[in-house]
Design a protein around this motif. Structure first.
Motif, PDB file in Angstrom:
ATOM      1  N   VAL A 160       0.848  -1.191   0.000  1.00  0.00           N
ATOM      2  CA  VAL A 160       0.000   0.000   0.000  1.00  0.00           C
ATOM      3  C   VAL A 160       0.886   1.245   0.000  1.00  0.00           C
ATOM      4  CG1 VAL A 160      -1.760   1.257   1.305  1.00  0.00           C
ATOM      5  CG2 VAL A 160      -1.746  -1.237   1.338  1.00  0.00           C
ATOM      6  N   PRO A 161       0.595   2.242  -0.868  1.00  0.00           N
ATOM      7  CA  PRO A 161       1.347   3.501  -0.800  1.00  0.00           C
ATOM      8  C   PRO A 161       0.964   4.272   0.467  1.00  0.00           C
ATOM      9  CG  PRO A 161      -0.364   3.643  -2.480  1.00  0.00           C
ATOM     10  CD  PRO A 161      -0.389   2.235  -1.955  1.00  0.00           C
ATOM     11  N   VAL A 162       1.979   4.869   1.112  1.00  0.00           N
ATOM     12  CA  VAL A 162       1.756   5.592   2.370  1.00  0.00           C
ATOM     13  C   VAL A 162       1.926   7.096   2.180  1.00  0.00           C
ATOM     14  CG1 VAL A 162       2.573   5.870   4.751  1.00  0.00           C
ATOM     15  CG2 VAL A 162       2.534   3.615   3.711  1.00  0.00           C
ATOM     16  N   VAL A 163       3.014   7.508   1.535  1.00  0.00           N
ATOM     17  CA  VAL A 163       3.303   8.924   1.327  1.00  0.00           C
ATOM     18  C   VAL A 163       3.757   9.118  -0.118  1.00  0.00           C
ATOM     19  CG1 VAL A 163       4.723  10.900   2.001  1.00  0.00           C
ATOM     20  CG2 VAL A 163       4.033   9.241   3.734  1.00  0.00           C
ATOM     21  N   GLY A 211       7.478   4.114  16.027  1.00  0.00           N
ATOM     22  CA  GLY A 211       6.621   4.180  14.855  1.00  0.00           C
ATOM     23  C   GLY A 211       6.429   5.531  14.200  1.00  0.00           C
ATOM     24  N   TRP A 212       7.152   6.569  14.630  1.00  0.00           N
ATOM     25  CA  TRP A 212       7.046   7.874  13.973  1.00  0.00           C
ATOM     26  C   TRP A 212       7.823   7.835  12.665  1.00  0.00           C
ATOM     27  CZ3 TRP A 212       4.887  12.618  15.491  1.00  0.00           C
ATOM     28  CH2 TRP A 212       4.241  12.603  16.734  1.00  0.00           C
ATOM     29  N   HIS A 241      -1.161   8.401  13.273  1.00  0.00           N
ATOM     30  CA  HIS A 241      -2.522   8.801  12.922  1.00  0.00           C
ATOM     31  C   HIS A 241      -2.549   9.763  11.741  1.00  0.00           C
ATOM     32  CE1 HIS A 241      -3.725   6.786  16.566  1.00  0.00           C
ATOM     33  NE2 HIS A 241      -2.840   7.497  17.235  1.00  0.00           N
ATOM     34  N   GLY A 242      -1.372  10.044  11.157  1.00  0.00           N
ATOM     35  CA  GLY A 242      -1.300  10.916   9.998  1.00  0.00           C
ATOM     36  C   GLY A 242      -1.171  12.389  10.329  1.00  0.00           C
ATOM     37  N   LYS A 243      -1.016  12.737  11.619  1.00  0.00           N
ATOM     38  CA  LYS A 243      -0.841  14.135  11.994  1.00  0.00           C
ATOM     39  C   LYS A 243       0.528  14.615  11.525  1.00  0.00           C
ATOM     40  CE  LYS A 243      -0.500  17.316  15.852  1.00  0.00           C
ATOM     41  NZ  LYS A 243      -0.119  17.414  17.255  1.00  0.00           N
TER      42      LYS A 243
END
Length: 192
Positions: free
Chosen positions: A65-68, A88-89, A117-119
């Motif tokens: 899956v693409p993330v960024v 995990g950051w 969480h994508g913040k």
């Protein structure tokens, strides 16, 4: 084996250090890393991707899956500018695929923190003409190369204090790498 002439055209394989045998894990993937979340992250087409990885059976265990989208990389050299902390950051440098070794000749850059969480949180770095950020294992410092290609020095950014400290003064530092305990910072030196 058929080898790719360009890292971005290669595959990610699993190497058994005892036998020397390899097994294909991910096609068309470069700069792959196992991260503490139980995934392998990798670059493909200028984007950072992820796939679940079963560390016991040593195989992928889900979809890729693409993330960024838009992570700075040099597909020709197999380099990408991202790192993960132990909890995990994700930290990465927005951009695209640059030719050759890449670098911060005249571009203004910004480091971005992204939590699970994508913040998104920008990290203020002055000077902002840097390259190859490397997060320390304790998540408290970032090693950076500051300067133009062929004339870069190693600096460290203390994320707690927000201070930047110059570590080399010769203009030939490349490839910073933290030791696993974060006490030492290694780099290569190419004299001008």
């Amino acid at each position: 084996h058929q080898y790719a002439t360009n890292a971005k055209d290669g595959n990610t394989v699993l190497l058994d250090l005892k036998t020397g045998n390899t097994r294909l894990l991910i096609r068309s993937a470069f700069n792959a890393r196992y991260v503490p979340t139980g995934h392998i992250v990798f670059m493909r087409s200028g984007s950072l991707w992820t796939v679940p990885f079963d560390a016991q059976q040593l195989k992928t265990s889900g979809p890729e899956v693409p993330v960024v989208n838009g992570v700075e990389s040099s597909g020709g050299l197999g380099q990408a500018v991202y790192a993960f902390s132990n909890d995990g950051w994700l930290i990465y440098l927005p951009g695209g695929d640059v030719q050759g070794g890449g670098g911060a000749n005249s571009e203004v850059r910004q480091i971005i923190w992204v939590d699970r969480h994508g913040k998104v949180t920008p990290v203020d770095v002055k000077p902002n003409q840097f390259q190859v950020p490397r997060l320390s294992p304790d998540d408290k410092q970032v090693a950076l190369l500051v300067g133009n290609l062929g004339a870069t020095d190693l600096w460290t950014l203390d994320l707690t204090r927000g201070t930047l400290s110059k570590r080399t003064f010769s203009g030939g530092a490349v490839g910073p790498l933290w030791s696993p305990d974060g006490k030492y910072l290694a780099y290569s030196f190419y004299p001008n």
